[in-house]
Design an enzyme around this catalytic site. Structure first.
Site, PDB file in Angstrom:
ATOM      1  N   GLU A 178       0.737  -1.197  -0.086  1.00 19.43           N
ATOM      2  CA  GLU A 178      -0.095   0.058  -0.112  1.00 19.43           C
ATOM      3  C   GLU A 178       0.903   1.379   0.091  1.00 19.43           C
ATOM      4  OE1 GLU A 178      -2.713  -0.611   3.269  1.00 19.43           O
ATOM      5  OE2 GLU A 178      -3.830  -2.207   2.201  1.00 19.43           O
ATOM      6  N   GLU A 238      -5.228  -8.328   0.119  1.00 17.10           N
ATOM      7  CA  GLU A 238      -6.429  -8.051   1.393  1.00 17.10           C
ATOM      8  C   GLU A 238      -7.905  -7.811   1.011  1.00 17.10           C
ATOM      9  OE1 GLU A 238      -4.645  -5.093   4.007  1.00 17.10           O
ATOM     10  OE2 GLU A 238      -2.555  -5.674   3.548  1.00 17.10           O
TER      11      GLU A 238
HETATM   12  O1  IFM Z   1      -4.690  -3.434   8.986  1.00 19.33           O
HETATM   13  C1  IFM Z   1      -4.429  -2.764   7.549  1.00 19.33           C
HETATM   14  C2  IFM Z   1      -3.233  -3.409   7.044  1.00 19.33           C
HETATM   15  O2  IFM Z   1      -2.252  -3.349   7.860  1.00 19.33           O
HETATM   16  C3  IFM Z   1      -3.285  -2.584   5.698  1.00 19.33           C
HETATM   17  N1  IFM Z   1      -4.435  -2.614   4.923  1.00 19.33           N
HETATM   18  C4  IFM Z   1      -5.603  -2.412   5.667  1.00 19.33           C
HETATM   19  C5  IFM Z   1      -5.770  -3.011   6.883  1.00 19.33           C
HETATM   20  C6  IFM Z   1      -7.109  -2.580   7.605  1.00 19.33           C
HETATM   21  O3  IFM Z   1      -6.922  -1.131   7.575  1.00 19.33           O
END
Ligand code: IFM
Length: 446
Positions: free
Chosen positions: A165, A355
């Protein structure tokens, strides 16, 4: 839910080091900029820190046993830079490497493929003290980290993600000031974004040299932006938000350079007083090094509306009335649109959902069970969106739930639970939730 996922689909869960490991000062680990950020009053809800987190550093065997029972065939985790390189640069801490080496061996013994993320937001504090991601030299120590880790684990780890990210590492952290280092400086944020992307390109080359059979990618996070109305002003507002959040990263990675409309917009807004002076000859081809896969993180989307605010960004609202406990709108159709758009416009070789998940803070009932039906519904809807996207031709071959277990949710501290396993932070007891059983059955039936 009727599901038809391709054979050999990758079913996983994801975590990151700082959010679960704890043991913040053990076996040679030193402080990252998140350790120091947590010490600054008002930065993290409740003054929470990752000092202990889920104590995964000591309980990783138990956590792998949970993964095995769940039936996943892949696990995405990140390494802590300061466990491996305590001063951030040359000197190697073998105990740090040993920890990840044992973890990888035990995953493999259990039939779980490790997916390793090199940077999930823990910059060594000495590097932050010298300016961190806003400075170009930071690409060198990051590339060194990639070299050390891929040399040591590349005989067993085949799946590599350079960064998690970049939008968060750069804009959320340096422009919005919500994450470490907590700056509010647009120009530094855009420089940081460039250095993250450049270091990604440099690391890809190093990983491929050290591990010729490696599959290498980057994970970007996306928010699908919908105009709040069909007016031309709201359409333009959505386009700007999309440029800010999505295109600023996608375009250079896929060889299109920084989006011209956003460069002009940032210049007009005063965020690029010297233009793209931080982009040197050779940087853009390096950033656009072809990848084996694109990692996609998605949780939510937004509705964008005009007029633009003083900083040039539109006003935004959650994409739906239906929200998770963190306040994010639940919009599986936006997710579906996003997946199609990434495939048809950018054509990544492979797409992996690295994710997807939701914060719902249900705890154990009087029988000790955690009946998180809202998360089950969220996962069902988003899995269906993935399935539809595959049927529509998107080359998606994996899905990782965020997260295996409740953990440290950055500036929200422990107030938001994203896990399919409940963690009682006082006792460190793990309790699989209803969503864990749902996911287990879902994997089995596929
Ligand atoms: O917890 C985070 C993760 O570290 C990165 N992506 C989003 C998740 C939820 O906010």
């Amino acid at each position: 839910m009727q599901s038809h996922f391709p054979k050999n689909f990758i079913w996983g869960t994801a975590t990151s080091a700082y959010q679960i490991e704890g043991a913040y000062n053990e076996d040679g680990r030193t402080l990252s900029h998140w350790d120091t950020f947590c010490q600054e009053p008002g930065r993290v809800r409740g003054g929470d820190t990752g000092n202990v987190a889920c104590d995964h550093y000591h309980r990783w065997r138990e956590d792998i046993a949970l993964m095995k029972d769940l039936g996943i065939n892949a696990y995405r985790f990140s390494v802590s830079w300061t466990r491996i390189l305590p001063n951030g640069e040359k000197q190697i801490n073998s105990k740090g490497l040993d920890f990840y080496s044992q973890l990888v061996d035990t995953l493999l013994e259990n039939g779980i493929t490790p997916w390793l993320t090199l940077y999930h937001w823990e910059l060594p504090q000495p590097l932050q003290a010298r300016g961190g991601w806003a400075e170009r030299w930071v690409c060198e120590p990051f590339t060194h980290l990639a070299d050390v880790v891929s040399r040591h684990l590349g005989d067993r780890v085949q799946h590599w993600i350079t960064h998690n990210e970049p939008w968060c590492t750069s804009l959320l952290s340096h422009q919005q000031g919500v994450h470490a280092p907590g700056w509010q400086d647009w120009n530094a944020a855009l420089r940081a974004a460039h250095h993250v992307l450049l270091s990604h390109g440099m690391a890809v080359s190093v990983i491929r040299q050290n591990v010729p059979s490696a599959q290498v990618g980057i994970t970007l996070n996306f928010e699908h932006a919908t105009p709040a109305s069909p007016s031309p002003e709201d359409l333009q507002a959505a386009r700007i938000y999309d440029g800010y959040y999505n295109r600023w990263f996608l375009d250079p990675i896929f060889g299109m350079g920084y989006p011209a409309d956003m460069v002009a917009h940032y210049q007009q807004s005063g965020h690029l007083p010297n233009g793209l002076d931080f982009v040197l000859p050779g940087d853009l081809p390096q950033i656009a090094t072809p990848l084996d896969f694109l990692g996609i993180n998605n949780y939510t989307g937004i509705l964008a509306s005009a007029p633009l605010q003083a900083d040039g960004l539109p006003a935004v609202l959650p994409c739906s009335q239906e929200r998770t406990d963190i306040g994010w709108g639940i919009c599986p159709d936006g997710f579906y649109n996003l997946l199609n758009r990434i495939h048809f416009h950018y054509r990544p070789a492979r797409m992996v959902i690295t994710e997807n998940g939701a914060s719902f803070n249900d705890g154990p009932d009087e029988h000790g069970q955690v009946n998180d039906v809202r998360r089950v519904r969220y996962l069902e809807k988003h899995l269906l969106a993935v399935q539809r996207a595959i049927q529509n031709g998107c080359p998606i071959d994996g899905y990782f739930v965020w997260s295996l277990m409740d953990n440290f949710e950055w500036s929200w501290g422990y107030s938001q639970r994203f896990g399919i396993v409940h963690v009682d932070y006082a006792t460190q007891k793990r309790t699989p939730k209803a969503s864990y059983h749902f996911y287990k059955n879902f994997i089995q039936s596929n």
